[in-house]
Design a protein around this motif. Structure first.
Motif, PDB file in Angstrom:
ATOM      1  N   LYS A 119       0.752  -1.229  -0.076  1.00  0.00           N
ATOM      2  CA  LYS A 119      -0.028  -0.063  -0.071  1.00  0.00           C
ATOM      3  C   LYS A 119       0.798   1.506  -0.043  1.00  0.00           C
ATOM      4  O   LYS A 119       0.671   2.136  -0.776  1.00  0.00           O
ATOM      5  N   ARG A 120       1.938   1.177   0.886  1.00  0.00           N
ATOM      6  CA  ARG A 120       2.922   2.351   1.041  1.00  0.00           C
ATOM      7  C   ARG A 120       3.576   2.553  -0.543  1.00  0.00           C
ATOM      8  O   ARG A 120       3.663   3.714  -0.985  1.00  0.00           O
ATOM      9  N   TYR A 121       4.021   1.471  -1.147  1.00  0.00           N
ATOM     10  CA  TYR A 121       4.600   1.568  -2.350  1.00  0.00           C
ATOM     11  C   TYR A 121       3.613   2.356  -3.512  1.00  0.00           C
ATOM     12  O   TYR A 121       3.973   3.090  -4.433  1.00  0.00           O
ATOM     13  N   PHE A 122       2.494   1.696  -3.416  1.00  0.00           N
ATOM     14  CA  PHE A 122       1.394   2.093  -4.406  1.00  0.00           C
ATOM     15  C   PHE A 122       1.299   3.666  -4.149  1.00  0.00           C
ATOM     16  O   PHE A 122       0.966   4.471  -5.215  1.00  0.00           O
ATOM     17  N   ILE A 123       1.231   4.233  -2.842  1.00  0.00           N
ATOM     18  CA  ILE A 123       0.786   5.556  -2.657  1.00  0.00           C
ATOM     19  C   ILE A 123       2.019   6.388  -3.232  1.00  0.00           C
ATOM     20  O   ILE A 123       1.837   7.225  -3.678  1.00  0.00           O
ATOM     21  N   THR A 124       3.143   5.978  -2.944  1.00  0.00           N
ATOM     22  CA  THR A 124       4.612   6.750  -3.107  1.00  0.00           C
ATOM     23  C   THR A 124       4.510   6.548  -4.781  1.00  0.00           C
ATOM     24  O   THR A 124       4.648   7.754  -5.466  1.00  0.00           O
ATOM     25  N   GLY A 125       4.234   5.651  -5.595  1.00  0.00           N
ATOM     26  CA  GLY A 125       4.256   5.463  -7.068  1.00  0.00           C
ATOM     27  C   GLY A 125       3.014   6.538  -7.316  1.00  0.00           C
ATOM     28  O   GLY A 125       3.359   7.030  -8.460  1.00  0.00           O
ATOM     29  N   PHE A 126       2.002   6.440  -6.797  1.00  0.00           N
ATOM     30  CA  PHE A 126       0.885   7.299  -7.254  1.00  0.00           C
ATOM     31  C   PHE A 126       1.227   8.720  -6.924  1.00  0.00           C
ATOM     32  O   PHE A 126       1.131   9.641  -8.196  1.00  0.00           O
ATOM     33  N   VAL A 127       1.733   9.246  -5.823  1.00  0.00           N
ATOM     34  CA  VAL A 127       2.475  10.595  -5.907  1.00  0.00           C
ATOM     35  C   VAL A 127       3.257  10.923  -6.728  1.00  0.00           C
ATOM     36  O   VAL A 127       3.541  12.280  -7.505  1.00  0.00           O
ATOM     37  N   VAL A 128       4.112  10.124  -7.353  1.00  0.00           N
ATOM     38  CA  VAL A 128       5.127  10.452  -8.188  1.00  0.00           C
ATOM     39  C   VAL A 128       4.693  10.569  -9.645  1.00  0.00           C
ATOM     40  O   VAL A 128       4.980  11.264 -10.602  1.00  0.00           O
ATOM     41  N   VAL A 129       3.786   9.243 -10.017  1.00  0.00           N
ATOM     42  CA  VAL A 129       3.462   9.232 -11.154  1.00  0.00           C
ATOM     43  C   VAL A 129       2.400   9.911 -11.886  1.00  0.00           C
ATOM     44  O   VAL A 129       2.468  10.725 -12.882  1.00  0.00           O
ATOM     45  N   VAL A 130       1.332  10.289 -11.076  1.00  0.00           N
ATOM     46  CA  VAL A 130       0.122  11.297 -11.405  1.00  0.00           C
ATOM     47  C   VAL A 130       0.561  12.367 -11.721  1.00  0.00           C
ATOM     48  O   VAL A 130      -0.025  13.176 -12.921  1.00  0.00           O
ATOM     49  N   PRO A 131       1.290  13.360 -10.957  1.00  0.00           N
ATOM     50  CA  PRO A 131       1.487  14.749 -11.412  1.00  0.00           C
ATOM     51  C   PRO A 131       2.352  14.792 -12.586  1.00  0.00           C
ATOM     52  O   PRO A 131       2.065  15.611 -13.673  1.00  0.00           O
ATOM     53  N   VAL A 132       3.194  13.686 -13.062  1.00  0.00           N
ATOM     54  CA  VAL A 132       4.095  13.860 -14.024  1.00  0.00           C
ATOM     55  C   VAL A 132       2.904  13.508 -15.484  1.00  0.00           C
ATOM     56  O   VAL A 132       3.028  14.211 -16.384  1.00  0.00           O
TER      57      VAL A 132
ATOM     58  N   LEU B 133      -0.379  14.108 -15.423  1.00  0.00           N
ATOM     59  CA  LEU B 133      -1.170  15.221 -15.475  1.00  0.00           C
ATOM     60  C   LEU B 133      -0.481  16.312 -16.253  1.00  0.00           C
ATOM     61  O   LEU B 133      -0.991  17.035 -17.167  1.00  0.00           O
ATOM     62  N   THR B 134       0.643  16.499 -15.782  1.00  0.00           N
ATOM     63  CA  THR B 134       1.445  17.524 -16.526  1.00  0.00           C
ATOM     64  C   THR B 134       1.541  17.277 -17.949  1.00  0.00           C
ATOM     65  O   THR B 134       1.504  18.448 -18.806  1.00  0.00           O
ATOM     66  N   ILE B 135       2.029  16.158 -18.337  1.00  0.00           N
ATOM     67  CA  ILE B 135       1.957  15.750 -19.762  1.00  0.00           C
ATOM     68  C   ILE B 135       0.852  16.008 -20.427  1.00  0.00           C
ATOM     69  O   ILE B 135       0.667  16.527 -21.641  1.00  0.00           O
ATOM     70  N   TYR B 136      -0.324  15.610 -19.761  1.00  0.00           N
ATOM     71  CA  TYR B 136      -1.616  15.442 -20.428  1.00  0.00           C
ATOM     72  C   TYR B 136      -2.072  17.116 -20.834  1.00  0.00           C
ATOM     73  O   TYR B 136      -2.593  17.474 -21.810  1.00  0.00           O
TER      74      TYR B 136
ATOM     75  N   ILE C 169      -2.664  19.044 -24.333  1.00  0.00           N
ATOM     76  CA  ILE C 169      -3.992  19.501 -24.601  1.00  0.00           C
ATOM     77  C   ILE C 169      -3.700  21.014 -24.973  1.00  0.00           C
ATOM     78  O   ILE C 169      -4.296  21.682 -26.061  1.00  0.00           O
ATOM     79  N   LEU C 170      -2.766  21.537 -24.357  1.00  0.00           N
ATOM     80  CA  LEU C 170      -2.233  23.077 -24.365  1.00  0.00           C
ATOM     81  C   LEU C 170      -1.786  23.141 -26.023  1.00  0.00           C
ATOM     82  O   LEU C 170      -2.150  24.254 -26.527  1.00  0.00           O
ATOM     83  N   PHE C 171      -0.742  22.098 -26.230  1.00  0.00           N
ATOM     84  CA  PHE C 171      -0.186  22.278 -27.582  1.00  0.00           C
ATOM     85  C   PHE C 171      -1.448  21.960 -28.566  1.00  0.00           C
ATOM     86  O   PHE C 171      -1.232  22.928 -29.623  1.00  0.00           O
ATOM     87  N   GLN C 172      -1.986  21.138 -28.503  1.00  0.00           N
ATOM     88  CA  GLN C 172      -3.270  20.911 -29.419  1.00  0.00           C
ATOM     89  C   GLN C 172      -4.121  22.137 -29.749  1.00  0.00           C
ATOM     90  O   GLN C 172      -4.518  22.651 -30.895  1.00  0.00           O
ATOM     91  N   PHE C 173      -4.239  22.874 -28.450  1.00  0.00           N
ATOM     92  CA  PHE C 173      -5.298  23.872 -28.675  1.00  0.00           C
ATOM     93  C   PHE C 173      -4.703  25.118 -29.157  1.00  0.00           C
ATOM     94  O   PHE C 173      -5.027  25.791 -30.194  1.00  0.00           O
ATOM     95  N   VAL C 174      -3.330  25.423 -29.170  1.00  0.00           N
ATOM     96  CA  VAL C 174      -2.597  26.398 -29.580  1.00  0.00           C
ATOM     97  C   VAL C 174      -2.109  26.120 -31.004  1.00  0.00           C
ATOM     98  O   VAL C 174      -2.346  27.064 -32.030  1.00  0.00           O
ATOM     99  N   ASP C 175      -1.758  24.721 -31.352  1.00  0.00           N
ATOM    100  CA  ASP C 175      -1.664  24.639 -32.800  1.00  0.00           C
ATOM    101  C   ASP C 175      -2.987  24.575 -33.484  1.00  0.00           C
ATOM    102  O   ASP C 175      -2.886  25.010 -34.692  1.00  0.00           O
ATOM    103  N   GLY C 176      -3.987  24.324 -32.930  1.00  0.00           N
ATOM    104  CA  GLY C 176      -5.393  24.379 -33.709  1.00  0.00           C
ATOM    105  C   GLY C 176      -5.791  25.673 -34.149  1.00  0.00           C
ATOM    106  O   GLY C 176      -6.548  25.916 -34.983  1.00  0.00           O
ATOM    107  N   ILE C 177      -5.308  26.896 -33.313  1.00  0.00           N
ATOM    108  CA  ILE C 177      -5.772  28.309 -33.588  1.00  0.00           C
ATOM    109  C   ILE C 177      -5.629  28.657 -35.111  1.00  0.00           C
ATOM    110  O   ILE C 177      -6.044  28.968 -35.729  1.00  0.00           O
ATOM    111  N   LEU C 178      -4.117  28.234 -35.281  1.00  0.00           N
ATOM    112  CA  LEU C 178      -3.734  28.829 -36.582  1.00  0.00           C
ATOM    113  C   LEU C 178      -3.446  27.574 -37.533  1.00  0.00           C
ATOM    114  O   LEU C 178      -3.567  27.532 -39.032  1.00  0.00           O
ATOM    115  N   GLY C 179      -3.107  26.388 -36.966  1.00  0.00           N
ATOM    116  CA  GLY C 179      -2.488  25.275 -37.631  1.00  0.00           C
ATOM    117  C   GLY C 179      -3.692  24.725 -38.409  1.00  0.00           C
ATOM    118  O   GLY C 179      -3.250  24.137 -39.508  1.00  0.00           O
ATOM    119  N   ARG C 180      -4.909  24.755 -38.045  1.00  0.00           N
ATOM    120  CA  ARG C 180      -6.089  24.173 -38.794  1.00  0.00           C
ATOM    121  C   ARG C 180      -6.123  24.659 -39.991  1.00  0.00           C
ATOM    122  O   ARG C 180      -6.379  23.860 -41.047  1.00  0.00           O
TER     123      ARG C 180
END
Length: 196
Positions: free
Chosen positions: A5-18, A20-23, A27-38
């Motif tokens: 359980k401790r390993y899972f929580i530690t992994g969760f704390v490490v992996v989820v922020p990474v 979410l940041t990439i996600y 999304i930001l890249f697709q939005f900005v690219d879509g404004i003019l790129g479309r």
């Protein structure tokens, strides 16, 4: 089982922020690219038979850089303030634009704001410690009046560090921290949840 359980929580704390940041960045890249790129990619697909991902993002970056260059020149100093005044005076926009401008300006100008150090100050009363930013090392006239070395600190409000109070306090009454200014801002924005 507890160790798993401790390993899972530690992994969760490490992996989820990474993840979410990439996600969010994707999304930001697709939005900005879509404004003019479309529009560019539709044209490229028709004429050349292929499209270039990221072309809209690149063009958006170039437009922002050119706008900044123009605004920094003599001509821009006269035109852009008038355009901004007109734009920020439009109905509905006058409710949204000033807040966004203030937030973006604050993020960009963190270094220029003169936040020298993160300190703790007993504020608003004795026994209650507030995180603050040292903004000026000494005010001679105030120091002469009080007989102590007076400094100014900015005590930001949470979760919006754009607002707060300027407090003048004797330097000896401050507790100096080794927390980075950027980490202190994260602590304030997260209402104390973020722990550097």
């Amino acid at each position: 089982m507890k160790r798993l359980k401790r390993y899972f929580i530690t992994g969760f704390v490490v992996v989820v922020p990474v993840c979410l940041t990439i996600y969010v960045l994707a999304i930001l890249f697709q939005f900005v690219d879509g404004i003019l790129g479309r529009f560019l990619n539709i044209y490229l697909k028709k004429t050349l038979g292929f499209y270039i991902p990221g072309l809209g993002f690149l063009l958006f970056f170039i437009i922002i850089a050119l706008t900044g260059f123009s605004a920094g020149r003599f001509f821009g100093h006269k035109i852009f303030p008038r355009l901004e005044k007109w734009f920020s005076g439009l109905p509905v926009i006058n409710l949204i634009y000033p807040a966004f401008k203030q937030i973006v300006s604050f993020i960009v100008a963190q270094k220029e704001l003169g936040f020298k150090k993160v300190v703790l100050v007993e504020y608003p009363s004795k026994g209650l410690w507030s995180m603050a930013f040292l903004t000026n090392d000494e005010f001679k006239k105030m120091s002469d009046l009080s007989g102590k070395q007076m400094v100014s600190v900015f005590v930001p409000s949470s979760p919006n560090p754009l607002t707060g109070y300027v407090v003048f306090v004797a330097k000896e009454e401050l507790k100096f921290s080794d927390i980075a200014v950027s980490d202190a801002l994260k602590i304030i924005i997260s209402c104390g949840v973020f722990k550097p």
